[in-house]
Write a protein that holds these residues in place. Structure first.
Motif, PDB file in Angstrom:
ATOM      1  N   ARG A  63       0.833  -1.201   0.000  1.00 41.06           N
ATOM      2  CA  ARG A  63       0.000   0.000   0.000  1.00 41.06           C
ATOM      3  C   ARG A  63       0.871   1.257   0.000  1.00 41.06           C
ATOM      4  NH1 ARG A  63      -1.417   3.327   3.686  1.00 41.06           N
ATOM      5  NH2 ARG A  63      -0.805   2.032   5.424  1.00 41.06           N
ATOM      6  N   VAL A  64       1.971   1.228   0.743  1.00 38.00           N
ATOM      7  CA  VAL A  64       2.900   2.363   0.769  1.00 38.00           C
ATOM      8  C   VAL A  64       3.390   2.649  -0.651  1.00 38.00           C
ATOM      9  CG1 VAL A  64       5.194   3.115   1.524  1.00 38.00           C
ATOM     10  CG2 VAL A  64       3.624   2.078   3.165  1.00 38.00           C
ATOM     11  N   GLY A  65       3.800   1.607  -1.364  1.00 34.31           N
ATOM     12  CA  GLY A  65       4.261   1.782  -2.733  1.00 34.31           C
ATOM     13  C   GLY A  65       3.168   2.298  -3.647  1.00 34.31           C
ATOM     14  N   ALA A  66       1.963   1.765  -3.496  1.00 32.23           N
ATOM     15  CA  ALA A  66       0.839   2.201  -4.329  1.00 32.23           C
ATOM     16  C   ALA A  66       0.499   3.668  -4.075  1.00 32.23           C
ATOM     17  CB  ALA A  66      -0.381   1.321  -4.066  1.00 32.23           C
ATOM     18  N   GLU A  67       0.561   4.105  -2.825  1.00 34.93           N
ATOM     19  CA  GLU A  67       0.278   5.504  -2.503  1.00 34.93           C
ATOM     20  C   GLU A  67       1.324   6.443  -3.094  1.00 34.93           C
ATOM     21  OE1 GLU A  67      -0.118   5.639   1.741  1.00 34.93           O
ATOM     22  OE2 GLU A  67      -2.135   4.777   1.697  1.00 34.93           O
ATOM     23  N   ILE A  68       2.569   6.014  -3.120  1.00 34.84           N
ATOM     24  CA  ILE A  68       3.630   6.831  -3.706  1.00 34.84           C
ATOM     25  C   ILE A  68       3.396   6.968  -5.210  1.00 34.84           C
ATOM     26  CG2 ILE A  68       6.112   6.865  -4.255  1.00 34.84           C
ATOM     27  CD1 ILE A  68       6.524   5.715  -1.401  1.00 34.84           C
ATOM     28  N   ILE A  69       3.013   5.875  -5.865  1.00 33.69           N
ATOM     29  CA  ILE A  69       2.692   5.936  -7.299  1.00 33.69           C
ATOM     30  C   ILE A  69       1.514   6.872  -7.533  1.00 33.69           C
ATOM     31  CG2 ILE A  69       1.804   4.619  -9.266  1.00 33.69           C
ATOM     32  CD1 ILE A  69       3.398   2.222  -8.211  1.00 33.69           C
ATOM     33  N   GLU A  70       0.472   6.752  -6.715  1.00 37.19           N
ATOM     34  CA  GLU A  70      -0.720   7.606  -6.878  1.00 37.19           C
ATOM     35  C   GLU A  70      -0.383   9.085  -6.724  1.00 37.19           C
ATOM     36  OE1 GLU A  70      -3.847   6.890  -7.777  1.00 37.19           O
ATOM     37  OE2 GLU A  70      -3.464   4.759  -7.952  1.00 37.19           O
ATOM     38  N   ARG A  71       0.428   9.431  -5.709  1.00 35.24           N
ATOM     39  CA  ARG A  71       0.807  10.836  -5.509  1.00 35.24           C
ATOM     40  C   ARG A  71       1.639  11.349  -6.682  1.00 35.24           C
ATOM     41  NH1 ARG A  71       0.952   9.250  -0.116  1.00 35.24           N
ATOM     42  NH2 ARG A  71       3.162   8.734  -0.139  1.00 35.24           N
ATOM     43  N   ALA A  72       2.582  10.538  -7.143  1.00 39.57           N
ATOM     44  CA  ALA A  72       3.419  10.950  -8.276  1.00 39.57           C
ATOM     45  C   ALA A  72       2.574  11.089  -9.534  1.00 39.57           C
ATOM     46  CB  ALA A  72       4.556   9.951  -8.480  1.00 39.57           C
ATOM     47  N   ALA A  73       1.645  10.171  -9.739  1.00 40.43           N
ATOM     48  CA  ALA A  73       0.782  10.218 -10.923  1.00 40.43           C
ATOM     49  C   ALA A  73      -0.121  11.444 -10.891  1.00 40.43           C
ATOM     50  CB  ALA A  73      -0.055   8.945 -11.011  1.00 40.43           C
ATOM     51  N   ALA A  74      -0.586  11.825  -9.723  1.00 37.63           N
ATOM     52  CA  ALA A  74      -1.469  12.984  -9.590  1.00 37.63           C
ATOM     53  C   ALA A  74      -0.737  14.283  -9.928  1.00 37.63           C
ATOM     54  CB  ALA A  74      -2.043  13.059  -8.177  1.00 37.63           C
ATOM     55  N   ASN A  75       0.580  14.295  -9.738  1.00 36.36           N
ATOM     56  CA  ASN A  75       1.367  15.508  -9.978  1.00 36.36           C
ATOM     57  C   ASN A  75       2.116  15.503 -11.305  1.00 36.36           C
ATOM     58  OD1 ASN A  75       0.698  16.728  -7.498  1.00 36.36           O
ATOM     59  ND2 ASN A  75       2.135  15.387  -6.460  1.00 36.36           N
ATOM     60  N   GLY A  76       1.911  14.475 -12.106  1.00 35.18           N
ATOM     61  CA  GLY A  76       2.618  14.383 -13.379  1.00 35.18           C
ATOM     62  C   GLY A  76       1.690  13.885 -14.469  1.00 35.18           C
ATOM     63  N   GLU A  77       2.209  13.863 -15.674  1.00 41.65           N
ATOM     64  CA  GLU A  77       1.446  13.367 -16.806  1.00 41.65           C
ATOM     65  C   GLU A  77       2.011  12.011 -17.199  1.00 41.65           C
ATOM     66  OE1 GLU A  77       1.235  16.207 -19.963  1.00 41.65           O
ATOM     67  OE2 GLU A  77       0.979  17.851 -18.548  1.00 41.65           O
ATOM     68  N   LEU A  78       1.171  10.981 -17.121  1.00 41.89           N
ATOM     69  CA  LEU A  78       1.620   9.628 -17.406  1.00 41.89           C
ATOM     70  C   LEU A  78       1.003   9.095 -18.690  1.00 41.89           C
ATOM     71  CD1 LEU A  78       1.395   7.890 -13.915  1.00 41.89           C
ATOM     72  CD2 LEU A  78       3.301   9.121 -14.914  1.00 41.89           C
ATOM     73  N   GLU A  79       1.741   8.242 -19.350  1.00 41.80           N
ATOM     74  CA  GLU A  79       1.244   7.538 -20.523  1.00 41.80           C
ATOM     75  C   GLU A  79       0.508   6.265 -20.105  1.00 41.80           C
ATOM     76  OE1 GLU A  79       1.642   8.644 -23.704  1.00 41.80           O
ATOM     77  OE2 GLU A  79       2.650  10.432 -22.917  1.00 41.80           O
ATOM     78  N   HIS A  80       0.636   5.893 -18.843  1.00 42.75           N
ATOM     79  CA  HIS A  80       0.047   4.667 -18.309  1.00 42.75           C
ATOM     80  C   HIS A  80      -1.029   5.000 -17.278  1.00 42.75           C
ATOM     81  CE1 HIS A  80       3.987   3.341 -19.705  1.00 42.75           C
ATOM     82  NE2 HIS A  80       3.507   2.118 -19.742  1.00 42.75           N
ATOM     83  N   GLU A  81      -2.007   4.121 -17.160  1.00 41.52           N
ATOM     84  CA  GLU A  81      -2.914   4.166 -16.018  1.00 41.52           C
ATOM     85  C   GLU A  81      -2.133   3.592 -14.832  1.00 41.52           C
ATOM     86  OE1 GLU A  81      -6.012   5.428 -15.986  1.00 41.52           O
ATOM     87  OE2 GLU A  81      -5.744   5.973 -18.084  1.00 41.52           O
ATOM     88  N   THR A  82      -2.415   4.058 -13.629  1.00 42.05           N
ATOM     89  CA  THR A  82      -1.652   3.563 -12.486  1.00 42.05           C
ATOM     90  C   THR A  82      -1.826   2.056 -12.294  1.00 42.05           C
ATOM     91  OG1 THR A  82      -3.434   4.219 -10.974  1.00 42.05           O
ATOM     92  CG2 THR A  82      -1.614   5.764 -11.256  1.00 42.05           C
ATOM     93  N   ALA A  83      -2.964   1.512 -12.686  1.00 36.87           N
ATOM     94  CA  ALA A  83      -3.187   0.062 -12.556  1.00 36.87           C
ATOM     95  C   ALA A  83      -2.283  -0.732 -13.499  1.00 36.87           C
ATOM     96  CB  ALA A  83      -4.648  -0.273 -12.830  1.00 36.87           C
ATOM     97  N   GLU A  84      -1.776  -0.098 -14.545  1.00 39.59           N
ATOM     98  CA  GLU A  84      -0.881  -0.775 -15.494  1.00 39.59           C
ATOM     99  C   GLU A  84       0.563  -0.815 -14.997  1.00 39.59           C
ATOM    100  OE1 GLU A  84      -2.470   0.258 -19.877  1.00 39.59           O
ATOM    101  OE2 GLU A  84      -1.701   1.984 -18.743  1.00 39.59           O
ATOM    102  N   ILE A  85       0.876  -0.041 -13.979  1.00 40.29           N
ATOM    103  CA  ILE A  85       2.246   0.042 -13.465  1.00 40.29           C
ATOM    104  C   ILE A  85       2.453  -1.040 -12.418  1.00 40.29           C
ATOM    105  CG2 ILE A  85       3.926   1.498 -12.282  1.00 40.29           C
ATOM    106  CD1 ILE A  85       2.329   3.935 -13.352  1.00 40.29           C
TER     107      ILE A  85
END
Length: 148
Positions: A63-85
């Motif tokens: 969950r810690v890792g998933a939250e870090i991905i979510e925060r980074a994704a919210a502040n950046g532009e990704l080519e991937h959906e977070t579920a694909e990472i």
């Protein structure tokens, strides 16, 4: 093959994850996001021992890792959906864990985000990015970030 990006819980993570996502999309490769917990952070996260379970497979640790991905994704532009990472969490020395994980999967590139440091800071504390670049068997992309 995969693109492995190492991110922490800093403002730089959004930039690094965005660049790694763009590279993975351009090369049509899966994206793995790796976060390395220090042992002291692990104790705070777990607060109890889970018998028979790998620490890095624990729900709270993932969950810690998933939250870090979510925060980074919210502040950046990704080519991937977070579920694909692919969310990967390891425990220990960051540089060692990054290179060990990259060696354990078919990694094409490692994407990291270094920060500027004084010569004294480098000498006293070393640099995770520098250690990864010097010890990796695969190419390492160092993403410049504006945070110091």
């Amino acid at each position: 093959m995969a693109i492995v990006t190492a991110i922490d819980d800093s403002d730089r993570a959004a930039t690094v994850l965005s660049k790694a996502s763009a590279l993975a999309a351009d090369l049509d490769e899966p994206l793995h996001s790796l976060h390395v917990l220090q042992r002291t952070d692990l104790v705070d996260t777990l607060e109890k021992e889970v018998e028979g379970q790998e620490v890095t497979e624990n729900h709270e640790v993932r969950r810690v890792g998933a939250e870090i991905i979510e925060r980074a994704a919210a502040n950046g532009e990704l080519e991937h959906e977070t579920a694909e990472i692919e969310n990967v969490v390891r425990v220990g020395d960051p540089a060692e864990q990054i290179t060990t994980y990259a060696d354990s999967v078919d990694t094409r590139y490692i994407v990291v985000g270094g920060r500027r440091r004084s010569p004294t800071g480098k000498a006293l504390f070393g640099s995770v990015t520098q250690r990864v670049m010097l010890s990796s068997e695969v190419p390492v992309l160092n993403v410049p970030t504006s945070s110091q």
